[in-house]
Scaffold this motif. Sequence first.
Motif, PDB file in Angstrom:
ATOM      1  N   HIS A   1       0.849  -1.190   0.000  1.00  0.00           N
ATOM      2  CA  HIS A   1       0.000   0.000   0.000  1.00  0.00           C
ATOM      3  C   HIS A   1       0.885   1.241   0.000  1.00  0.00           C
ATOM      4  O   HIS A   1       2.102   1.143   0.184  1.00  0.00           O
ATOM      5  CB  HIS A   1      -0.977  -0.011   1.175  1.00  0.00           C
ATOM      6  CG  HIS A   1      -0.357   0.057   2.539  1.00  0.00           C
ATOM      7  ND1 HIS A   1       0.339  -0.993   3.098  1.00  0.00           N
ATOM      8  CD2 HIS A   1      -0.354   1.050   3.463  1.00  0.00           C
ATOM      9  CE1 HIS A   1       0.757  -0.647   4.307  1.00  0.00           C
ATOM     10  NE2 HIS A   1       0.352   0.590   4.553  1.00  0.00           N
ATOM     11  N   PRO A   2       0.307   2.445  -0.209  1.00  0.00           N
ATOM     12  CA  PRO A   2       1.125   3.616  -0.490  1.00  0.00           C
ATOM     13  C   PRO A   2       1.683   4.363   0.707  1.00  0.00           C
ATOM     14  O   PRO A   2       2.331   5.404   0.514  1.00  0.00           O
ATOM     15  CB  PRO A   2       0.162   4.516  -1.284  1.00  0.00           C
ATOM     16  CG  PRO A   2      -1.193   4.168  -0.781  1.00  0.00           C
ATOM     17  CD  PRO A   2      -1.128   2.698  -0.496  1.00  0.00           C
ATOM     18  N   HIS A   3       1.514   3.911   1.928  1.00  0.00           N
ATOM     19  CA  HIS A   3       2.082   4.616   3.066  1.00  0.00           C
ATOM     20  C   HIS A   3       3.611   4.593   2.996  1.00  0.00           C
ATOM     21  O   HIS A   3       4.218   3.614   2.539  1.00  0.00           O
ATOM     22  CB  HIS A   3       1.598   4.006   4.376  1.00  0.00           C
ATOM     23  CG  HIS A   3       0.147   4.273   4.646  1.00  0.00           C
ATOM     24  ND1 HIS A   3      -0.565   3.636   5.633  1.00  0.00           N
ATOM     25  CD2 HIS A   3      -0.734   5.120   4.043  1.00  0.00           C
ATOM     26  CE1 HIS A   3      -1.821   4.075   5.641  1.00  0.00           C
ATOM     27  NE2 HIS A   3      -1.941   4.973   4.680  1.00  0.00           N
ATOM     28  N   GLY A   4       4.223   5.670   3.480  1.00  0.00           N
ATOM     29  CA  GLY A   4       5.653   5.869   3.280  1.00  0.00           C
ATOM     30  C   GLY A   4       6.551   4.818   3.877  1.00  0.00           C
ATOM     31  O   GLY A   4       7.682   4.625   3.401  1.00  0.00           O
ATOM     32  N   ASP A   5       6.111   4.121   4.922  1.00  0.00           N
ATOM     33  CA  ASP A   5       6.945   3.073   5.510  1.00  0.00           C
ATOM     34  C   ASP A   5       6.746   1.722   4.819  1.00  0.00           C
ATOM     35  O   ASP A   5       7.228   0.695   5.308  1.00  0.00           O
ATOM     36  CB  ASP A   5       6.692   2.956   7.022  1.00  0.00           C
ATOM     37  CG  ASP A   5       5.253   2.632   7.362  1.00  0.00           C
ATOM     38  OD1 ASP A   5       4.357   3.031   6.606  1.00  0.00           O
ATOM     39  OD2 ASP A   5       5.010   1.980   8.407  1.00  0.00           O
ATOM     40  N   HIS A   6       6.063   1.747   3.687  1.00  0.00           N
ATOM     41  CA  HIS A   6       5.873   0.549   2.865  1.00  0.00           C
ATOM     42  C   HIS A   6       6.261   0.815   1.406  1.00  0.00           C
ATOM     43  O   HIS A   6       6.879  -0.019   0.770  1.00  0.00           O
ATOM     44  CB  HIS A   6       4.421   0.066   2.935  1.00  0.00           C
ATOM     45  CG  HIS A   6       4.014  -0.346   4.309  1.00  0.00           C
ATOM     46  ND1 HIS A   6       3.973  -1.657   4.711  1.00  0.00           N
ATOM     47  CD2 HIS A   6       3.650   0.398   5.388  1.00  0.00           C
ATOM     48  CE1 HIS A   6       3.595  -1.713   5.991  1.00  0.00           C
ATOM     49  NE2 HIS A   6       3.395  -0.479   6.418  1.00  0.00           N
ATOM     50  N   TYR A   7       5.878   1.990   0.915  1.00  0.00           N
ATOM     51  CA  TYR A   7       6.173   2.377  -0.472  1.00  0.00           C
ATOM     52  C   TYR A   7       7.282   3.424  -0.443  1.00  0.00           C
ATOM     53  O   TYR A   7       7.029   4.627  -0.398  1.00  0.00           O
ATOM     54  CB  TYR A   7       4.912   2.926  -1.134  1.00  0.00           C
ATOM     55  CG  TYR A   7       5.007   3.147  -2.636  1.00  0.00           C
ATOM     56  CD1 TYR A   7       6.083   2.691  -3.384  1.00  0.00           C
ATOM     57  CD2 TYR A   7       3.982   3.817  -3.307  1.00  0.00           C
ATOM     58  CE1 TYR A   7       6.153   2.896  -4.744  1.00  0.00           C
ATOM     59  CE2 TYR A   7       4.038   4.025  -4.677  1.00  0.00           C
ATOM     60  CZ  TYR A   7       5.117   3.570  -5.391  1.00  0.00           C
ATOM     61  OH  TYR A   7       5.182   3.778  -6.748  1.00  0.00           O
TER      62      TYR A   7
ATOM     63  N   CYS B   1      -3.357   2.063  -6.556  1.00  0.00           N
ATOM     64  CA  CYS B   1      -2.310   3.080  -6.395  1.00  0.00           C
ATOM     65  C   CYS B   1      -1.117   2.846  -7.322  1.00  0.00           C
ATOM     66  O   CYS B   1      -0.064   3.457  -7.145  1.00  0.00           O
ATOM     67  CB  CYS B   1      -1.849   3.159  -4.942  1.00  0.00           C
ATOM     68  SG  CYS B   1      -1.228   1.618  -4.241  1.00  0.00           S
ATOM     69  N   ALA B   2      -1.263   1.962  -8.308  1.00  0.00           N
ATOM     70  CA  ALA B   2      -0.177   1.705  -9.251  1.00  0.00           C
ATOM     71  C   ALA B   2       0.086   2.935 -10.098  1.00  0.00           C
ATOM     72  O   ALA B   2      -0.823   3.679 -10.465  1.00  0.00           O
ATOM     73  CB  ALA B   2      -0.505   0.517 -10.136  1.00  0.00           C
ATOM     74  N   GLU B   3       1.349   3.172 -10.418  1.00  0.00           N
ATOM     75  CA  GLU B   3       1.742   4.330 -11.211  1.00  0.00           C
ATOM     76  C   GLU B   3       2.947   3.976 -12.063  1.00  0.00           C
ATOM     77  O   GLU B   3       3.650   3.003 -11.801  1.00  0.00           O
ATOM     78  CB  GLU B   3       2.074   5.517 -10.287  1.00  0.00           C
ATOM     79  CG  GLU B   3       3.162   5.214  -9.281  1.00  0.00           C
ATOM     80  CD  GLU B   3       3.377   6.324  -8.273  1.00  0.00           C
ATOM     81  OE1 GLU B   3       2.682   7.350  -8.359  1.00  0.00           O
ATOM     82  OE2 GLU B   3       4.246   6.180  -7.400  1.00  0.00           O
ATOM     83  N   GLY B   4       3.182   4.775 -13.088  1.00  0.00           N
ATOM     84  CA  GLY B   4       4.341   4.571 -13.947  1.00  0.00           C
ATOM     85  C   GLY B   4       4.353   3.194 -14.578  1.00  0.00           C
ATOM     86  O   GLY B   4       3.354   2.738 -15.132  1.00  0.00           O
ATOM     87  N   GLN B   5       5.489   2.511 -14.478  1.00  0.00           N
ATOM     88  CA  GLN B   5       5.659   1.195 -15.081  1.00  0.00           C
ATOM     89  C   GLN B   5       5.247   0.051 -14.159  1.00  0.00           C
ATOM     90  O   GLN B   5       5.430  -1.116 -14.499  1.00  0.00           O
ATOM     91  CB  GLN B   5       7.131   1.006 -15.484  1.00  0.00           C
ATOM     92  CG  GLN B   5       7.630   2.020 -16.503  1.00  0.00           C
ATOM     93  CD  GLN B   5       6.846   1.943 -17.813  1.00  0.00           C
ATOM     94  OE1 GLN B   5       6.671   0.874 -18.377  1.00  0.00           O
ATOM     95  NE2 GLN B   5       6.375   3.089 -18.283  1.00  0.00           N
ATOM     96  N   ALA B   6       4.698   0.391 -13.008  1.00  0.00           N
ATOM     97  CA  ALA B   6       4.310  -0.653 -12.056  1.00  0.00           C
ATOM     98  C   ALA B   6       3.159  -1.490 -12.605  1.00  0.00           C
ATOM     99  O   ALA B   6       2.298  -1.003 -13.328  1.00  0.00           O
ATOM    100  CB  ALA B   6       3.910  -0.031 -10.720  1.00  0.00           C
TER     101      ALA B   6
END
Length: 212
Positions: free
Chosen positions: A54-60, A81-86
């Motif tokens: 998930h997108p929280h800073g201590d994970h992403y 929450c996927a972005e770019g080439q993910a």
Amino acid sequence: MDTTRESLRAWARERLSWFGQSAFRLSTPTMRIFFDPWRVPASAGPADLILVTHPHGDHYDRKAIEGLSKGTTALVLPRSCAEGQAVGVAAGETLKVGGVGVTGVAAYNLTKRFHPRSGNWLGYLVEVDGVRLYHAGDTDPVPEMKDLRPDIALIPIGGMFAMDWKEGARAVSLLGATLAIPMHYGMMLGGRNAGRRFAGLAGEGALVLPRS
């Protein structure tokens, strides 16, 4: 692969490295897979596959992901929450990366506000080396866990944002996991002794890994 508890314990000690919080490296003869690599140094890589729950800073941790990545690294995130080439994946979906099966499992809070079900965030069930490894992400003991039956489960036990050590031990039973490894404690929440407390409740089915 022999999936008795003692064989899984030996496999986990050889293959898994815990960097604190929810960050793990799974090393196989052919792949290096990272889960939520927060503050993981580039020297721990390179990564073949990175799974972010998930997108929280201590994970992403984008900086750590950049350091671990090479040209062929696959980055998988929840589709929400996927972005770019993910590569995006949703709960219940399965994809194959380099022969490794990855299935999204819903991860959310039941009564807390930090990880809403509407976020569509994930844990991951990974099948590699004949072992079913489940990384729960940040979650409470949710119905989607029932009878998932992983060989090894990585369970958050720090409390406040997800399960505490008591809830984590109950989740092991809900999952039907053979071996459970605690995570997400000792750095921000839960205290250093939370792993020992968790193991005391989970009994022989628990393995507390040292931080790398």
